[in-house]
Design an enzyme around this catalytic site. Structure first.
Site, mmCIF file in Angstrom:
data_model
loop_
_atom_site.group_PDB
_atom_site.id
_atom_site.type_symbol
_atom_site.label_atom_id
_atom_site.label_comp_id
_atom_site.label_asym_id
_atom_site.label_seq_id
_atom_site.Cartn_x
_atom_site.Cartn_y
_atom_site.Cartn_z
ATOM 1 N N SER A 112 38.434 53.088 -12.653
ATOM 2 C CA SER A 112 39.010 53.789 -13.800
ATOM 3 C C SER A 112 39.056 52.983 -15.090
ATOM 4 C CB SER A 112 40.424 54.274 -13.465
ATOM 5 O OG SER A 112 40.378 55.331 -12.538
ATOM 6 N N THR A 163 43.559 49.794 -16.365
ATOM 7 C CA THR A 163 43.352 49.373 -14.983
ATOM 8 C C THR A 163 42.310 50.260 -14.290
ATOM 9 O OG1 THR A 163 45.151 50.816 -14.253
ATOM 10 C CG2 THR A 163 45.708 48.522 -14.748
#
Length: 290
Positions: free
Chosen positions: A68, A233
């Site tokens: 991601s 993140t």
């Protein structure tokens, strides 16, 4: 593929954090070596950072599944499209049940209604909403458009192959990035004068990256008091644990950082995050009071 390789670019030498030599001299920047950390946390670490005139790293040219973390780049791509007149960030997009996949904290509540492009961008950066990312990829023209965005900012190596959640699965070099390339991309977008983002777009993207509640035990956990990070993140359930962004030192200077840790089956989720925190502490020491 180069293993356990480090880089050191730039002639300037900076004093170490907390070190005050009795005589007027400078302490050389340490060459990063994470062999022991990789062994202890049972994984492979890729890292690159930029601070002042110095770039340094570890396994910087190896490939890692980005998971991601790409969503920060996706939001940047949408801002650029809006600046070019190709998108209206207030345009409302229908959210349907067929859009739903795992991890939908924003889009899941909007099924049957609509969300603006801007709300989808905010949701994919702050909350890492997976359906939001897929909808944005679809609305911008698909994977080819995302791939072209990377090429337009000078990135000729990052792979763009699949949508969420398939992109998180390890399959050769599909959906992978090199830490040094990622760091260079962040620097181009958020630090350099030749960024394609205008001031308003950059400020909004950085705000989302600062406001995200994710990753408190990663880069954030490795920073001293007074240092902050705007970051994104990325996590794969089978081992990949990543964090990328811009650290701001206590004196207001930027440090661009990209960390990718691919844990082995013997690693633990807590250990993978701790590996990133410890690697960040090493960067703090190496970068010094920039």
């Amino acid at each position: 593929m180069m293993h356990r390789r480090t880089i050191l670019i730039g002639a300037g030498a900076l004093p170490l954090v907390g070190c005050k030599p009795a005589v007027s001299q400078q302490v050389p920047i340490p060459r990063l070596d994470f062999t022991e950390l990789e062994q202890r946390f049972k994984g492979r670490l890729g890292l690159a950072y930029w601070a002042g005139d110095t770039t340094n790293g570890w396994r910087f040219d190896e490939r890692f599944v980005y998971c991601s973390t790409f969503k920060m780049y996706l939001a940047a791509a949408m801002f650029v499209r809006a600046q070019q007149g190709l998108e209206d960030l207030e345009r409302q997009v229908p959210i349907t049940q067929s859009d739903m996949i795992s991890h939908a904290p924003i889009t899941g509540k909007a099924v049957g209604g609509t969300l603006s492009i801007r709300a989808l961008m905010k949701g994919t950066v702050e909350e890492s909403d997976n359906p939001a990312a897929n909808i944005l990829l679809r609305e911008m023209g698909g994977l080819d458009a995302m791939r072209q965005f990377y090429r337009d900012i000078g990135d000729t190596t990052t792979k763009v192959d699949r949508f969420e959640p398939e992109m998180n699965r390890l399959d050769g070099d599909k959906d992978t990035i090199q830490p040094l390339q990622s760091m260079s991309n962040i620097k181009r977008l958020l630090i350099s004068d030749d960024t394609p983002l205008n001031a308003a777009s950059k400020a909004e993207l950085l705000k989302w990256m600062r406001d995200t509640p994710t990753g408190k035990d990663r880069i954030k956990a490795g920073l001293p008091d007074g240092w902050t990070v705007a970051h994104k993140t990325g996590t794969g359930g089978y081992g990949p644990t990543n964090d990328i962004g811009v650290i701001t030192t206590a004196t207001g200077h930027p440090v661009v950082i990209a960390i990718y840790f691919h844990g082995s089956p013997e690693s633990t989720p807590e250990g993978r995050e701790q590996a990133i925190a410890e690697a960040t502490r090493a960067v703090v020491i190496a970068s010094g009071p920039v």
